[in-house]
Design an enzyme around this catalytic site. Structure first.
Site, PDB file in Angstrom:
ATOM      1  N   SER A  76       8.986  -0.173 -19.813  1.00 24.79           N
ATOM      2  CA  SER A  76       9.674  -0.374 -21.094  1.00 24.79           C
ATOM      3  C   SER A  76       9.763  -1.860 -21.399  1.00 24.79           C
ATOM      4  O   SER A  76       9.773  -2.695 -20.488  1.00 24.79           O
ATOM      5  CB  SER A  76      11.080   0.237 -21.041  1.00 24.79           C
ATOM      6  OG  SER A  76      11.674   0.257 -22.321  1.00 24.79           O
ATOM      7  N   ASP A  77       9.820  -2.182 -22.679  1.00 25.84           N
ATOM      8  CA  ASP A  77       9.964  -3.575 -23.098  1.00 25.84           C
ATOM      9  C   ASP A  77      10.736  -3.612 -24.409  1.00 25.84           C
ATOM     10  O   ASP A  77      10.466  -2.812 -25.312  1.00 25.84           O
ATOM     11  CB  ASP A  77       8.603  -4.241 -23.280  1.00 25.84           C
ATOM     12  CG  ASP A  77       8.733  -5.748 -23.413  1.00 25.84           C
ATOM     13  OD1 ASP A  77       8.875  -6.415 -22.372  1.00 25.84           O
ATOM     14  OD2 ASP A  77       8.707  -6.243 -24.553  1.00 25.84           O
TER      15      ASP A  77
END
Length: 205
Positions: A76-77
């Site tokens: 995730s970012d």
């Protein structure tokens, strides 16, 4: 069950060192391990912030999955954007205060990419959330920064902690602002044949 039992869910791996993302997966009652993914986070030519967030999520999950092909690897970012500009983590106290002053009384966008990789395949999605800040005076911004909470967070705030007092409202997924869109992550896992069974993963269908 033996480890080779096809009904036994694969190991979950979070390709991140973020305590917020780990907390969200932990709330689901799922067992997992964390393995930070060290990747180049530079922008590609012509890449927009939403495209960047989703690409980094994919790259993080694929990097860790290369050594853990049997695992479901979650990447995730999260990116904070205002006036078309990306706000990263603050460099120092003054920079954090500057960011909060810029966000004060305004709306900004939080883009969170999430990806799941398994056996060389990757599925990904992007969540975009509008966040409205209340108006802050200089003292409030300084007091918040002095808690230390903003210093490791994009945009210099964390919605789940003291920073909840800064947010007037959101339009979209709250957990995305924390750093991991939980429902979207579970939808991606289901594409690999596993559904969430409230504390465990079980075969879908």
């Amino acid at each position: 069950m033996s480890i080779s039992d096809p009904q036994m869910p694969p190991r979950l791996v979070l390709a991140s060192q973020s305590p917020r993302r780990a907390e969200l997966i932990g709330r689901l009652g799922l067992e997992f391990e964390t393995v930070p993914a060290d990747i180049d986070e530079s922008y590609l030519h012509g890449e927009t912030p939403p495209q960047h967030a989703e690409r980094l999520a994919r790259e993080k999950s694929l990097k860790i999955a290369a050594d853990r092909r049997e695992a479901l690897v979650i990447g995730s970012d999260t990116i904070v954007v205002i006036d078309g500009e990306v706000l990263g983590k603050p460099r120092d106290r003054a920079h954090a205060i500057e960011m909060l002053t810029r966000l004060s009384g305004r709306e900004h966008e939080v883009c969170t990419g999430v990806a799941v990789a398994h056996k060389g395949r990757v599925e990904s999605a992007l969540e975009r959330v509008r966040v409205r800040f209340r108006t802050l005076d200089a003292r409030a911004a300084e007091q918040y920064v002095d808690t230390g909470e903003p210093m490791d967070k994009a945009g210099a705030y964390g919605i789940q902690g003291f920073g909840s007092a800064l947010v007037e409202g959101i339009d979209g997924d709250y957990f995305s602002v924390m750093g991991l869109p939980v429902v979207r992550m579970l939808e991606l896992i289901e594409r690999f044949g596993w559904r969430y069974g409230f504390g465990t993963l079980e075969r879908a269908g």
